[in-house]
Scaffold this active site. Structure first.
Site, PDB file in Angstrom:
ATOM      1  N   ARG A  47       0.987  -1.098  -0.173  1.00 17.97           N
ATOM      2  CA  ARG A  47       0.013   0.004   0.019  1.00 17.97           C
ATOM      3  C   ARG A  47       0.828   1.321   0.044  1.00 17.97           C
ATOM      4  O   ARG A  47       0.267   2.436  -0.422  1.00 17.97           O
ATOM      5  CB  ARG A  47      -0.897  -0.150   1.215  1.00 17.97           C
ATOM      6  CG  ARG A  47      -2.240  -0.571   1.070  1.00 17.97           C
ATOM      7  CD  ARG A  47      -3.072  -0.708   2.148  1.00 17.97           C
ATOM      8  NE  ARG A  47      -2.603  -1.367   3.090  1.00 17.97           N
ATOM      9  CZ  ARG A  47      -3.185  -2.122   4.115  1.00 17.97           C
ATOM     10  NH1 ARG A  47      -4.548  -2.388   3.771  1.00 17.97           N
ATOM     11  NH2 ARG A  47      -2.729  -2.833   5.131  1.00 17.97           N
ATOM     12  N   LYS A 154       2.955 -17.948   7.865  1.00 19.81           N
ATOM     13  CA  LYS A 154       2.127 -18.592   9.233  1.00 19.81           C
ATOM     14  C   LYS A 154       1.713 -17.202   9.875  1.00 19.81           C
ATOM     15  O   LYS A 154       2.227 -16.211   9.559  1.00 19.81           O
ATOM     16  CB  LYS A 154       2.941 -19.458  10.244  1.00 19.81           C
ATOM     17  CG  LYS A 154       4.219 -18.898  10.837  1.00 19.81           C
ATOM     18  CD  LYS A 154       4.483 -19.428  12.110  1.00 19.81           C
ATOM     19  CE  LYS A 154       4.170 -18.371  13.102  1.00 19.81           C
ATOM     20  NZ  LYS A 154       5.062 -17.385  13.613  1.00 19.81           N
ATOM     21  N   HIS A 184       9.291 -21.501   8.890  1.00 23.37           N
ATOM     22  CA  HIS A 184      10.529 -21.411   8.417  1.00 23.37           C
ATOM     23  C   HIS A 184      11.366 -22.371   9.168  1.00 23.37           C
ATOM     24  O   HIS A 184      12.722 -22.314   8.816  1.00 23.37           O
ATOM     25  CB  HIS A 184      11.001 -19.910   8.368  1.00 23.37           C
ATOM     26  CG  HIS A 184      11.219 -19.244  10.100  1.00 23.37           C
ATOM     27  ND1 HIS A 184      10.146 -18.972  10.959  1.00 23.37           N
ATOM     28  CD2 HIS A 184      12.418 -19.195  10.675  1.00 23.37           C
ATOM     29  CE1 HIS A 184      10.595 -18.785  12.135  1.00 23.37           C
ATOM     30  NE2 HIS A 184      12.239 -18.666  12.052  1.00 23.37           N
ATOM     31  N   LYS A 188      15.433 -24.645   8.395  1.00 22.21           N
ATOM     32  CA  LYS A 188      16.625 -24.418   8.992  1.00 22.21           C
ATOM     33  C   LYS A 188      17.500 -25.992   8.759  1.00 22.21           C
ATOM     34  O   LYS A 188      16.973 -26.950   8.886  1.00 22.21           O
ATOM     35  CB  LYS A 188      16.683 -24.393  10.826  1.00 22.21           C
ATOM     36  CG  LYS A 188      15.843 -23.065  10.772  1.00 22.21           C
ATOM     37  CD  LYS A 188      15.804 -22.846  12.584  1.00 22.21           C
ATOM     38  CE  LYS A 188      14.935 -21.751  12.817  1.00 22.21           C
ATOM     39  NZ  LYS A 188      15.779 -20.624  12.690  1.00 22.21           N
ATOM     40  N   GLU A 222      13.679 -17.938  23.648  1.00 18.92           N
ATOM     41  CA  GLU A 222      14.309 -16.763  22.982  1.00 18.92           C
ATOM     42  C   GLU A 222      14.449 -15.557  24.104  1.00 18.92           C
ATOM     43  O   GLU A 222      13.972 -15.646  25.283  1.00 18.92           O
ATOM     44  CB  GLU A 222      13.274 -15.835  22.114  1.00 18.92           C
ATOM     45  CG  GLU A 222      13.023 -16.709  20.959  1.00 18.92           C
ATOM     46  CD  GLU A 222      12.099 -16.112  20.020  1.00 18.92           C
ATOM     47  OE1 GLU A 222      12.307 -15.401  19.133  1.00 18.92           O
ATOM     48  OE2 GLU A 222      10.981 -16.399  20.503  1.00 18.92           O
ATOM     49  N   ASP A 241       1.952 -18.862  17.979  1.00 18.58           N
ATOM     50  CA  ASP A 241       2.838 -18.307  17.437  1.00 18.58           C
ATOM     51  C   ASP A 241       4.117 -19.338  17.402  1.00 18.58           C
ATOM     52  O   ASP A 241       4.917 -19.294  16.071  1.00 18.58           O
ATOM     53  CB  ASP A 241       3.545 -17.073  18.457  1.00 18.58           C
ATOM     54  CG  ASP A 241       4.771 -16.414  17.575  1.00 18.58           C
ATOM     55  OD1 ASP A 241       4.340 -15.987  16.443  1.00 18.58           O
ATOM     56  OD2 ASP A 241       5.650 -16.128  18.176  1.00 18.58           O
ATOM     57  N   HIS A 246       5.955 -24.345  14.700  1.00 21.97           N
ATOM     58  CA  HIS A 246       7.510 -24.796  14.553  1.00 21.97           C
ATOM     59  C   HIS A 246       7.735 -25.848  15.688  1.00 21.97           C
ATOM     60  O   HIS A 246       8.533 -26.969  15.088  1.00 21.97           O
ATOM     61  CB  HIS A 246       8.407 -23.515  15.155  1.00 21.97           C
ATOM     62  CG  HIS A 246       8.233 -22.422  14.312  1.00 21.97           C
ATOM     63  ND1 HIS A 246       7.937 -22.347  13.159  1.00 21.97           N
ATOM     64  CD2 HIS A 246       8.216 -20.840  14.776  1.00 21.97           C
ATOM     65  CE1 HIS A 246       7.691 -21.068  12.669  1.00 21.97           C
ATOM     66  NE2 HIS A 246       7.901 -20.210  13.634  1.00 21.97           N
ATOM     67  N   LYS A 346       9.550 -16.341  25.615  1.00 16.17           N
ATOM     68  CA  LYS A 346      10.232 -15.287  25.424  1.00 16.17           C
ATOM     69  C   LYS A 346      10.783 -14.571  26.831  1.00 16.17           C
ATOM     70  O   LYS A 346      10.192 -15.041  27.862  1.00 16.17           O
ATOM     71  CB  LYS A 346       9.502 -14.281  24.858  1.00 16.17           C
ATOM     72  CG  LYS A 346       8.637 -14.464  23.297  1.00 16.17           C
ATOM     73  CD  LYS A 346       8.595 -13.457  22.438  1.00 16.17           C
ATOM     74  CE  LYS A 346       8.040 -13.883  21.087  1.00 16.17           C
ATOM     75  NZ  LYS A 346       8.947 -14.312  20.009  1.00 16.17           N
TER      76      LYS A 346
HETATM   77  C1  BG6 Z   1       8.558 -16.580  14.325  1.00 16.91           C
HETATM   78  C2  BG6 Z   1       7.532 -16.152  15.403  1.00 16.91           C
HETATM   79  O1  BG6 Z   1       7.762 -17.514  13.640  1.00 16.91           O
HETATM   80  O2  BG6 Z   1       9.438 -17.222  14.684  1.00 16.91           O
HETATM   81  C3  BG6 Z   1       8.493 -15.111  16.334  1.00 16.91           C
HETATM   82  O3  BG6 Z   1       6.401 -15.476  15.005  1.00 16.91           O
HETATM   83  C4  BG6 Z   1       9.727 -15.850  16.895  1.00 16.91           C
HETATM   84  O4  BG6 Z   1       7.864 -14.812  17.634  1.00 16.91           O
HETATM   85  C5  BG6 Z   1      10.456 -16.573  15.688  1.00 16.91           C
HETATM   86  O5  BG6 Z   1      10.831 -15.104  17.464  1.00 16.91           O
HETATM   87  C6  BG6 Z   1      11.616 -17.548  16.061  1.00 16.91           C
HETATM   88  O6  BG6 Z   1      12.119 -17.704  15.045  1.00 16.91           O
HETATM   89  P1  BG6 Z   1      13.766 -18.054  15.136  1.00 16.91           P
HETATM   90  O7  BG6 Z   1      14.337 -18.473  13.563  1.00 16.91           O
HETATM   91  O8  BG6 Z   1      14.564 -16.866  15.363  1.00 16.91           O
HETATM   92  O9  BG6 Z   1      13.984 -19.150  15.979  1.00 16.91           O
END
Ligand code: BG6
Length: 508
Positions: A47, A154, A184, A188, A222, A241, A246, A346
């Protein structure tokens, strides 16, 4: 590795964070490895009021800022951004897609892309259905003249019902094999190496079952908080999330049976079977099997850290979990009665993702009386950082008596000379350009994962008495999560950032 066929990549959400941080650097990395199509055009759509020049400038800055390539060559970046164009779109306006189509047709003629198109939805999820519908209405969805692939980020829905609905809507527009659902973590390198570790080595697989494994633990911690994503995160939480996608994908690859081939569906069928075998958590058991927490204000290394409820975009009374730990079982012959423990959070003490296979102790404790306690064998698969594999086992310390020391046999990727670990997005973008969906989630996997999550979501919604435990930022989550681990004296592994750092001594 082969170069993909000529194509045009259209990124919706081209002015956003994901495009800048992940997509553009990943495409640039592919370009310098000569893995991009010979003729390629990138069309940014969003946009934001930008010209193509503005987009090229933005892309060049993003690559310089976020690329992990060592020697960034300004001429190479300029050459790469030369293939980029930008088209402003109002996502709801069909005429904007007609306009987009005419730009695509011009690019297609210039770059000889023969109708091959990939659409990347790097937008808020609420736009996936709208964009896909408008693209197909504008006649851009049909694979009759060149492939048409749709990459969906996602979250795929926010619960079972919306996940099914999203799939149904997409299926009315395009075929399943045109849909690439990105997780993602599957991109990895170390997650993919799980398959190789398990199925290329004869030594692990015979032990990989209920006869030898005591429990499996998966941690994805994290140390960052929600940063500037409070608005999104507060309506998502750790369960949606991280866990639904994941963590469950890592469970799938850890627990699956050997696939019959490396074919995309052969692998995804086995992951699906694991998801189908997950023992449903009864709503009434949620308080016992699932612990949720939320970080509170604290001081980390002398610095004050804001509590979750005071982060930007977060409701001051929020009950959204920033930590979740779950205990569950997989009901099949391989895993019957083996507890699986997964946790993510987190504002943990460190950033680390790892899978820990805890083997059962030896059947006869020859040294028990002498040393008191044996630590047992663990195989630790370090997904990130300090990627590698560590086997912990006991050995005799040289000298008199039987002093047993727990030692590490380790392999670390960084010790491999000249090996570069590609970023997850690099691998996934390369795969979609080649039409390989092995590392993308299939519709039935996603829905089955939601099905497992559903009773937890329902219990939390229906029963406000289920606690959201506070934990101080910078700690390993709420105390009650420790008692999830079954067995006297057992607890989670508390990993340090460096894979081989921890050593356990069993003294005489
Ligand atoms: C994302 C989440 O899919 O993955 C985030 O939305 C998270 O909240 C992230 O921080 C973590 O990815 P990675 O590759 O840094 O472990």
């Amino acid at each position: 590795m082969e170069r993909p066929d000529n194509l045009i990549l259209v990124i919706f959400g081209a002015s956003g964070d994901l495009t800048a941080r992940k997509l553009l650097p990943a495409l640039y990395s592919l370009k310098i490895q000569n893995l991009m199509p010979e003729k390629f055009a990138l069309l940014g759509a969003a946009r934001t009021e930008w010209s193509s020049d503005d987009f090229r400038k933005h892309a060049s800055e993003a690559i310089k800022k976020f690329s992990e390539e060592k020697d960034l060559d300004p001429a190479g970046i300029a050459d790469f951004t030369g293939c980029m164009n930008y088209q402003r779109v109002e996502y709801l306006s069909l005429s904007d897609y007609e306009q987009l189509k005419s730009v695509i047709n011009t690019l297609s003629a210039t770059f000889h892309t023969r109708g091959n198109l990939i659409f990347y939805m790097a937008t808020p999820p609420s736009l996936y259905e709208i964009i896909s519908t408008n693209l197909t209405k504008a006649g851009l969805g049909s694979p009759a003249d060149g492939f048409k692939r749709f990459i969906i980020e996602k979250p795929f829905g926010y619960d079972l019902e919306s996940g099914i609905k999203l799939n149904q809507t997409l299926h009315q527009l395009i075929a399943e094999d045109q849909i690439y659902r990105i997780d993602h973590y599957l991109g990895k390198e170390t997650v993919q190496n799980l398959l190789v570790t398990r199925f290329a080595n004869g030594i692990f697989e015979p032990l990989w079952n209920r006869n030898y494994i005591h429990r499996v633990e998966i941690t994805s911690a994290e140390n960052i908080g929600v940063e500037d994503r409070g608005g999104y995160y507060d309506s998502a939480g750790a369960l949606r999330d991280m866990v639904q996608n994941h963590l469950l994908q890592m469970v799938g690859l850890t627990a699956m049976e050997p696939p019959s081939s490396l074919d995309a569906d052969a692998i995804r069928n086995e992951v699906l079977k694991v998801f189908q075998s997950l023992q449903p958590i009864k709503e009434e058991d949620v308080p016992k099997q699932v612990i949720r927490g939320q970080y509170t204000a604290s001081k980390i290394r002398g610095e004050c850290v804001t509590g979750y409820r005071y982060e930007k975009g977060v409701d001051n009374h929020s009950r959204t979990e920033t930590y979740v730990a779950i205990k569950f079982y997989i009901n099949n012959w391989r895993w019957g009665d083996v507890p699986f423990y997964i946790r993510t959070g987190k504002r943990m003490p460190t950033t680390v993702t790892e899978i820990v296979i805890h083997f059962k102790p030896s059947p006869h404790h020859l040294f028990q009386r002498v040393i008191g306690k044996l630590s047992g064998n663990q195989l630790i698969i370090r997904i990130q950082p300090n990627e590698g594999i560590l086997l912990k086992f006991d050995m005799k310390e040289p000298g008199s008596g039987f002093k047993v020391k727990n030692v590490n046999m380790d392999f670390q990727y960084k010790d491999l000379a000249d090996i570069r670990i590609p970023s997850a997005y690099e691998r996934l973008l390369y795969d979609v350009m080649n039409g390989d969906s092995t590392l993308y989630a299939r519709d039935d996997e996603v829905e089955t994962a939601w099905k497992f999550i559903e009773p937890v979501q329902k219990a939390w919604k229906n029963n406000p008495a289920i606690k959201v435990y506070g934990y101080s930022a910078g700690t390993w989550g709420p105390e009650p999560s420790n008692s999830l681990i079954e067995g006297e004296g057992l607890t989670w592994r508390y990993p340090s950032k460096n894979l081989a750092d921890e050593e356990i001594y069993c003294e005489l």
